[in-house]
Design a protein around this motif. Sequence first.
Motif, mmCIF file in Angstrom:
data_model
loop_
_atom_site.group_PDB
_atom_site.id
_atom_site.type_symbol
_atom_site.label_atom_id
_atom_site.label_comp_id
_atom_site.label_asym_id
_atom_site.label_seq_id
_atom_site.Cartn_x
_atom_site.Cartn_y
_atom_site.Cartn_z
ATOM 1 N N MET A 1 -10.863 -8.455 11.785
ATOM 2 C CA MET A 1 -10.549 -9.967 12.156
ATOM 3 C C MET A 1 -9.960 -10.547 10.841
ATOM 4 O O MET A 1 -9.359 -11.355 10.887
ATOM 5 N N LEU A 2 -10.642 -10.290 9.680
ATOM 6 C CA LEU A 2 -10.593 -10.754 8.595
ATOM 7 C C LEU A 2 -9.385 -10.285 7.666
ATOM 8 O O LEU A 2 -8.881 -10.738 6.906
ATOM 9 N N GLU A 3 -8.890 -9.122 8.356
ATOM 10 C CA GLU A 3 -8.040 -8.268 7.685
ATOM 11 C C GLU A 3 -6.601 -8.934 7.358
ATOM 12 O O GLU A 3 -6.237 -9.009 6.087
ATOM 13 N N PRO A 4 -6.134 -9.597 8.249
ATOM 14 C CA PRO A 4 -4.801 -10.331 7.898
ATOM 15 C C PRO A 4 -5.010 -11.442 6.813
ATOM 16 O O PRO A 4 -4.086 -11.426 5.951
ATOM 17 N N LEU A 5 -6.170 -11.998 6.589
ATOM 18 C CA LEU A 5 -6.340 -13.207 5.739
ATOM 19 C C LEU A 5 -6.455 -12.355 4.414
ATOM 20 O O LEU A 5 -6.014 -12.966 3.206
ATOM 21 N N ILE A 6 -7.302 -11.394 4.141
ATOM 22 C CA ILE A 6 -7.621 -10.347 3.015
ATOM 23 C C ILE A 6 -6.056 -9.939 2.403
ATOM 24 O O ILE A 6 -5.790 -10.354 1.301
ATOM 25 N N GLU A 7 -5.284 -9.512 3.356
ATOM 26 C CA GLU A 7 -3.939 -9.166 3.033
ATOM 27 C C GLU A 7 -3.190 -10.351 2.456
ATOM 28 O O GLU A 7 -2.405 -10.039 1.446
ATOM 29 N N TYR A 8 -3.216 -11.284 3.204
ATOM 30 C CA TYR A 8 -2.652 -12.553 2.533
ATOM 31 C C TYR A 8 -3.061 -13.287 1.450
ATOM 32 O O TYR A 8 -2.134 -13.332 0.395
ATOM 33 N N ILE A 9 -4.303 -13.098 1.117
ATOM 34 C CA ILE A 9 -4.621 -13.615 -0.177
ATOM 35 C C ILE A 9 -4.193 -12.549 -1.179
ATOM 36 O O ILE A 9 -3.917 -12.960 -2.386
ATOM 37 N N ASN A 10 -4.640 -11.490 -0.974
ATOM 38 C CA ASN A 10 -4.346 -10.139 -2.077
ATOM 39 C C ASN A 10 -2.520 -10.191 -2.379
ATOM 40 O O ASN A 10 -2.305 -10.033 -3.553
ATOM 41 N N GLN A 11 -1.800 -10.515 -1.286
ATOM 42 C CA GLN A 11 -0.350 -10.555 -1.543
ATOM 43 C C GLN A 11 0.294 -11.768 -2.493
ATOM 44 O O GLN A 11 1.119 -11.770 -3.153
ATOM 45 N N ARG A 12 -0.761 -12.844 -2.563
ATOM 46 C CA ARG A 12 -0.476 -13.946 -3.165
ATOM 47 C C ARG A 12 -1.098 -14.441 -4.597
ATOM 48 O O ARG A 12 -1.206 -15.665 -5.051
ATOM 49 N N ALA A 13 -1.836 -13.255 -4.936
ATOM 50 C CA ALA A 13 -2.819 -13.579 -6.114
ATOM 51 C C ALA A 13 -2.816 -12.190 -6.973
ATOM 52 O O ALA A 13 -2.720 -11.139 -6.334
ATOM 53 N N ASP A 21 -16.452 -10.823 -2.629
ATOM 54 C CA ASP A 21 -15.405 -11.917 -2.398
ATOM 55 C C ASP A 21 -15.314 -11.696 -0.768
ATOM 56 O O ASP A 21 -15.302 -12.758 -0.255
ATOM 57 N N ILE A 22 -14.978 -10.778 -0.297
ATOM 58 C CA ILE A 22 -14.672 -10.273 1.236
ATOM 59 C C ILE A 22 -16.096 -10.677 1.819
ATOM 60 O O ILE A 22 -15.906 -11.293 3.058
ATOM 61 N N ALA A 23 -17.118 -10.197 1.454
ATOM 62 C CA ALA A 23 -18.240 -10.615 1.983
ATOM 63 C C ALA A 23 -18.515 -12.331 2.230
ATOM 64 O O ALA A 23 -19.141 -12.508 3.356
ATOM 65 N N LEU A 24 -18.077 -12.841 1.218
ATOM 66 C CA LEU A 24 -18.423 -14.235 1.278
ATOM 67 C C LEU A 24 -17.346 -14.940 2.277
ATOM 68 O O LEU A 24 -17.643 -15.732 2.987
ATOM 69 N N LEU A 25 -15.916 -14.151 2.212
ATOM 70 C CA LEU A 25 -15.171 -14.906 3.251
ATOM 71 C C LEU A 25 -15.619 -14.689 4.625
ATOM 72 O O LEU A 25 -15.557 -15.391 5.585
ATOM 73 N N ARG A 26 -16.202 -13.349 4.837
ATOM 74 C CA ARG A 26 -16.793 -13.132 6.205
ATOM 75 C C ARG A 26 -17.833 -13.990 6.638
ATOM 76 O O ARG A 26 -17.866 -14.555 7.851
#
Length: 193
Positions: A1-13, A21-26
């Motif tokens: 479920m978090l994958e689209p957000l992870i991809e979004y952030i990684n594309q813009r940074a 970081d991913i664990a904190l976002l989760r």
Amino acid sequence: MLEPLIEYINQRAQTHLSTSDIALLREVMVFKRYKKKQFLLQDGDVCKNLSFILKGATRQYSVDEKGNEHIMALCIEGWWTGDRESYFRSVPSVYNIDAWEETEVLMLPKTELPRVSNIPAFAEMRMTLDENYSIAAQKRVLVSISHSAEKRFEELAKTYPEFLQRFPQHIVASYLGITKETLSRIRSQAARK
């Protein structure tokens, strides 16, 4: 479920998210489903969450004293929605935000913003997002005050063609600051060309 957000952030940074970081976002991001026309935010409430849209579409609008809606923003998958002024300044919102379709979001509670702001990739993404938002807002104001209704429609069709498929004519017309009759006429003329 978090994958689209992870991809979004990684594309813009330039800095990618680490495992921690991913664990904190989760831990901090909150998943929520909204039914069509259900409010994410209502006029007078303080915006406590910015929402990343996983699925669906939202509209942000105000209602004038005559009951007319004025669409400020339309948002779809892969976009953030929320009243930025209310969220960052903790003031009551002057907008409503509702789900135009069945919508799923990942919400970032304001209480968690300091924690995620320490993630380098998130901070870079946020800076890019703020720049893009500012540029888009300037362009929208310029188009609104200096272009004809026809030119505004052409610009919208070129920039956000998906809006014309996802939102009904009266919503698109309000977003453009024109009547639905004017929009209907413009679309008919465009179809004949």
